[in-house]
Design a protein around this motif. Structure first.
Motif, PDB file in Angstrom:
ATOM      1  N   LEU A  93     -38.019 -18.336  61.833  1.00  0.00           N
ATOM      2  CA  LEU A  93     -38.397 -18.292  63.244  1.00  0.00           C
ATOM      3  C   LEU A  93     -38.189 -19.669  63.863  1.00  0.00           C
ATOM      4  N   PRO A  94     -37.526 -19.741  65.020  1.00  0.00           N
ATOM      5  CA  PRO A  94     -37.309 -21.053  65.646  1.00  0.00           C
ATOM      6  C   PRO A  94     -38.626 -21.762  65.947  1.00  0.00           C
ATOM      7  N   LYS A  95     -38.602 -23.088  65.841  1.00  0.00           N
ATOM      8  CA  LYS A  95     -39.810 -23.862  66.108  1.00  0.00           C
ATOM      9  C   LYS A  95     -40.186 -23.824  67.580  1.00  0.00           C
ATOM     10  N   THR A  96     -39.191 -23.716  68.450  1.00  0.00           N
ATOM     11  CA  THR A  96     -39.445 -23.628  69.891  1.00  0.00           C
ATOM     12  C   THR A  96     -38.936 -22.285  70.385  1.00  0.00           C
ATOM     13  N   LEU A  97     -39.754 -21.276  70.236  1.00  0.00           N
ATOM     14  CA  LEU A  97     -39.377 -19.920  70.635  1.00  0.00           C
ATOM     15  C   LEU A  97     -39.751 -19.692  72.094  1.00  0.00           C
ATOM     16  N   LYS A  98     -38.754 -19.411  72.909  1.00  0.00           N
ATOM     17  CA  LYS A  98     -39.003 -19.143  74.325  1.00  0.00           C
ATOM     18  C   LYS A  98     -38.924 -17.663  74.656  1.00  0.00           C
ATOM     19  N   SER A  99     -38.099 -16.925  73.894  1.00  0.00           N
ATOM     20  CA  SER A  99     -37.967 -15.491  74.121  1.00  0.00           C
ATOM     21  C   SER A  99     -37.458 -14.830  72.845  1.00  0.00           C
ATOM     22  N   PHE A 100     -37.435 -13.518  72.841  1.00  0.00           N
ATOM     23  CA  PHE A 100     -36.946 -12.762  71.694  1.00  0.00           C
ATOM     24  C   PHE A 100     -35.482 -13.077  71.410  1.00  0.00           C
ATOM     25  N   VAL A 101     -34.732 -13.466  72.415  1.00  0.00           N
ATOM     26  CA  VAL A 101     -33.311 -13.782  72.230  1.00  0.00           C
ATOM     27  C   VAL A 101     -33.139 -14.942  71.247  1.00  0.00           C
ATOM     28  N   ILE A 213     -34.340  -7.278  57.537  1.00  0.00           N
ATOM     29  CA  ILE A 213     -34.414  -8.551  58.248  1.00  0.00           C
ATOM     30  C   ILE A 213     -35.595  -9.337  57.692  1.00  0.00           C
ATOM     31  N   LEU A 214     -35.312 -10.466  57.061  1.00  0.00           N
ATOM     32  CA  LEU A 214     -36.339 -11.285  56.426  1.00  0.00           C
ATOM     33  C   LEU A 214     -36.660 -12.461  57.344  1.00  0.00           C
ATOM     34  N   ILE A 215     -37.770 -12.387  58.048  1.00  0.00           N
ATOM     35  CA  ILE A 215     -38.124 -13.397  59.048  1.00  0.00           C
ATOM     36  C   ILE A 215     -39.148 -14.343  58.445  1.00  0.00           C
ATOM     37  N   ASP A 216     -38.752 -15.584  58.272  1.00  0.00           N
ATOM     38  CA  ASP A 216     -39.589 -16.602  57.640  1.00  0.00           C
ATOM     39  C   ASP A 216     -40.332 -17.416  58.700  1.00  0.00           C
ATOM     40  N   GLU A 217     -41.401 -18.060  58.265  1.00  0.00           N
ATOM     41  CA  GLU A 217     -42.191 -18.977  59.110  1.00  0.00           C
ATOM     42  C   GLU A 217     -42.747 -18.285  60.359  1.00  0.00           C
ATOM     43  N   TYR A 218     -43.221 -17.060  60.191  1.00  0.00           N
ATOM     44  CA  TYR A 218     -43.715 -16.326  61.357  1.00  0.00           C
ATOM     45  C   TYR A 218     -44.978 -16.963  61.944  1.00  0.00           C
ATOM     46  N   GLN A 219     -45.655 -17.815  61.166  1.00  0.00           N
ATOM     47  CA  GLN A 219     -46.851 -18.473  61.692  1.00  0.00           C
ATOM     48  C   GLN A 219     -46.528 -19.402  62.856  1.00  0.00           C
ATOM     49  N   ARG A 220     -45.244 -19.722  63.033  1.00  0.00           N
ATOM     50  CA  ARG A 220     -44.864 -20.580  64.165  1.00  0.00           C
ATOM     51  C   ARG A 220     -45.134 -19.930  65.511  1.00  0.00           C
ATOM     52  N   LEU A 232     -42.369 -11.297  71.948  1.00  0.00           N
ATOM     53  CA  LEU A 232     -41.800 -11.137  70.617  1.00  0.00           C
ATOM     54  C   LEU A 232     -42.378  -9.910  69.915  1.00  0.00           C
ATOM     55  N   CYS A 233     -43.697  -9.754  69.967  1.00  0.00           N
ATOM     56  CA  CYS A 233     -44.329  -8.590  69.329  1.00  0.00           C
ATOM     57  C   CYS A 233     -43.853  -7.289  69.963  1.00  0.00           C
ATOM     58  N   ALA A 234     -43.772  -7.284  71.305  1.00  0.00           N
ATOM     59  CA  ALA A 234     -43.323  -6.071  71.999  1.00  0.00           C
ATOM     60  C   ALA A 234     -41.872  -5.750  71.654  1.00  0.00           C
ATOM     61  N   SER A 252     -42.877 -13.131  57.095  1.00  0.00           N
ATOM     62  CA  SER A 252     -43.577 -14.013  56.165  1.00  0.00           C
ATOM     63  C   SER A 252     -44.288 -15.120  56.937  1.00  0.00           C
ATOM     64  N   PHE A 253     -45.462 -15.496  56.458  1.00  0.00           N
ATOM     65  CA  PHE A 253     -46.249 -16.500  57.182  1.00  0.00           C
ATOM     66  C   PHE A 253     -47.159 -17.242  56.222  1.00  0.00           C
ATOM     67  N   SER A 254     -47.479 -18.471  56.573  1.00  0.00           N
ATOM     68  CA  SER A 254     -48.425 -19.297  55.824  1.00  0.00           C
ATOM     69  C   SER A 254     -49.581 -19.639  56.744  1.00  0.00           C
ATOM     70  N   LEU A 255     -50.734 -19.091  56.422  1.00  0.00           N
ATOM     71  CA  LEU A 255     -51.957 -19.367  57.159  1.00  0.00           C
ATOM     72  C   LEU A 255     -53.076 -19.578  56.148  1.00  0.00           C
ATOM     73  N   GLY A 256     -54.259 -19.875  56.646  1.00  0.00           N
ATOM     74  CA  GLY A 256     -55.368 -20.112  55.731  1.00  0.00           C
ATOM     75  C   GLY A 256     -55.698 -18.909  54.875  1.00  0.00           C
ATOM     76  N   ARG A 257     -55.722 -17.717  55.495  1.00  0.00           N
ATOM     77  CA  ARG A 257     -56.028 -16.485  54.769  1.00  0.00           C
ATOM     78  C   ARG A 257     -55.084 -15.378  55.237  1.00  0.00           C
ATOM     79  N   PRO A 258     -54.829 -14.394  54.372  1.00  0.00           N
ATOM     80  CA  PRO A 258     -53.913 -13.313  54.772  1.00  0.00           C
ATOM     81  C   PRO A 258     -54.385 -12.546  55.999  1.00  0.00           C
ATOM     82  N   ASP A 259     -55.718 -12.367  56.156  1.00  0.00           N
ATOM     83  CA  ASP A 259     -56.203 -11.550  57.269  1.00  0.00           C
ATOM     84  C   ASP A 259     -56.047 -12.243  58.625  1.00  0.00           C
ATOM     85  N   GLN A 260     -55.690 -13.530  58.629  1.00  0.00           N
ATOM     86  CA  GLN A 260     -55.531 -14.238  59.900  1.00  0.00           C
ATOM     87  C   GLN A 260     -54.252 -13.853  60.632  1.00  0.00           C
ATOM     88  N   VAL A 261     -53.409 -13.048  59.991  1.00  0.00           N
ATOM     89  CA  VAL A 261     -52.192 -12.612  60.656  1.00  0.00           C
ATOM     90  C   VAL A 261     -52.513 -11.760  61.889  1.00  0.00           C
TER      91      VAL A 261
END
Length: 333
Positions: A93-101, A213-220, A232-234, A252-261
Motif C-alpha cells: 500500500l502506498p505510504k501517501t494514499l490519496k485515492s483508490f487509483v 491480490i496480495l496487499i501488504d502494509e495495509y496498516q498504512r 479505499l474500503c468502498a 496484510s497489516f501490522s498492528l498491536g493486536r489482530p482485532d484492531q483491524v
C-alpha cells in the motif's frame, strides 16, 4: 585481487549465504523456517484457491518484523513454482494514499500484462470487440481497446495498451490516440471497472483460475485522511461485488493486536472477510525461537542458508544467533 564468488564469502563459517535478512530478499522467498501453523494455513489457502471458484477476502496479521512480507512472497513463489492456476500479484500500500487509483497503480505495476498477449488475442478472435465489451467492461470500452493494443505486433502500440492498464500518469490522451484508446484511466470508478475486467479476462483465458491480490502494509491506511480510507474500503468492496468468482484479496497489516483491524476496515468490507484460514504471525516465543533453549530475538530468518553438516565450525559460533542457526542446521531446517 579477483572478486570472491558469492557462495564463498561465508564458507569459513559453514554458510552458503548470510542467514539473517531483516529486509525481505527475493533470493530467500522459497525458504520457510519454523511457523508450522502459518505454513499450514498458506498451504490450505493455495489448495482452496485451486478448487474453489467464489471470490474471497483474507486478513493477515503479523507482529512487527515477524515476516509478513516474506510470507506473502513465499505464497506467491509457491504458486509460481508449482505452476498452480493462481496469478498472484503483490503490492505494498502506498505510504501517501490519496485515492483508490494509487493502490490500483501499485497492483498493476507488478502485473506482467504483456505476457497475456497470446491469450488476449485468442479472446479477441473468438468473441470480437462488441461481445468482449459486453462481457468484460460495458462501462469502460477503453479496456477492450487496451486489450487489442496489447495484442498488437507493433511494440509501441502494445506498450501504450500496457501503460493504459497500469494507469501510467505520464501517458496522456494524445499519446494513447494511436492505440485507439480515448482517454487515460484516472478515476476510482474507472479503476474499479478495469480491475474487474482484468480479473474476468484472465479467468476467460483458462490459463489461471484465480487472481490473488496480495496487499501488504495495509496498516498504512491508518495514516490516511478519513475520506481516502473510506473510499479505499468502498472501492475494494465494489471490486469484490463485481468479481463474485475467480478473485482473492489478502490484506496484510501490522498492528498491536489482530482485532484492531476493525479500525481500518469498514463494516461492509469486514462483513465479507473469510475467517476460515486467517493468517497470524505473532512474535516468536522463547520456545519457538530457540531450539534447545537458546534465547534469541524474533527476527532471524532463512535458516536454510546454513550449510548442513558443517560441524567443524561450531566452536566459532559463539554469538547466540549463530548457535541457534547451528542447532537449526543440525535439525535439518
Amino acid at each position: 585481487m579477483p572478486d570472491m564468488p558469492e557462495n564463498a564469502k561465508f564458507a569459513h563459517l559453514g554458510l552458503r549465504d548470510w542467514p539473517f535478512q531483516i529486509v525481505p530478499d527475493e533470493r530467500f522467498y522459497r525458504i520457510w523456517a519454523g511457523r508450522p501453523q502459518a505454513k499450514q494455513t498458506i498451504e490450505k489457502l493455495l489448495f482452496r484457491w485451486t478448487r474453489y471458484d467464489p471470490s474471497t477476502i483474507h486478513l493477515f496479521w503479523a507482529d512487527f518484523g515477524a515476516g509478513k512480507t516474506h510470507s506473502l512472497h513465499h505464497l506467491r513463489t509457491l504458486a509460481e513454482d508449482r505452476k498452480l492456476p493462481v496469478l498472484c500479484l503483490y503490492a505494498a500500500l502506498p505510504k501517501t494514499l490519496k485515492s483508490f487509483v494509487d493502490l490500483y497503480r501499485q497492483v498493476f505495476a507488478n502485473a506482467r500484462v504483456e505476457c497475456f498477449a497470446p491469450e488476449f488475442a485468442h479472446l479477441w478472435q473468438t468473441h470480437g470487440a462488441a461481445q468482449l465489451r459486453s462481457l468484460l467492461s460495458p462501462g469502460l470500452p477503453d479496456f477492450v481497446a487496451a486489450m487489442r493494443a496489447i495484442c498488437s505486433e507493433e511494440p509501441e502500440r502494445a506498450s501504450l495498451g500496457v501503460a493504459w492498464l497500469r494507469a501510467d500518469p505520464n501517458v496522456g490522451k494524445r499519446d494513447l490516440k494511436p492505440a485507439g484508446i480515448t482517454a487515460p484511466l484516472k478515476t476510482t470508478d474507472e479503476a474499479i471497472a478495469a480491475w474487474t475486467a482484468f480479473v474476468k479476462a484472465v479467468a476467460m483465458t483458462r490459463r489461471f483460475r484465480r487472481v490473488a491480490i496480495l496487499i501488504d502494509e495495509y496498516q498504512r491506511t491508518g495514516a490516511c485522511r478519513p475520506p481516502a480510507r473510506q473510499e479505499l474500503c468502498a472501492a475494494l468492496r465494489s471490486v469484490f461485488n463485481h468479481c463474485p468468482t475467480n478473485m482473492s484479496l489478502v490484506l496484510s497489516f501490522s498492528l498491536g493486536r489482530p482485532d484492531q483491524v476493525k479500525y481500518l476496515l469498514s463494516p461492509e468490507l469486514r462483513s465479507v472477510v473469510d475467517n476460515r484460514d486467517r493468517l497470524e504471525l505473532p512474535a516468536f516465543s522463547r520456545e519457538e525461537a530457540a531450539p534447545g533453549g537458546i534465547p534469541t530475538s524474533g527476527r532471524w530468518r532463512q535458516l536454510r542458508a546454513i550449510r548442513p553438516g558443517s560441524r567443524g565450525c561450531r566452536h566459532r559460533l559463539r554469538n547466540r544467533q549463530w548457535r541457534l542457526a547451528a542447532a537449526a542446521a543440525d535439525d535439518g531446517l
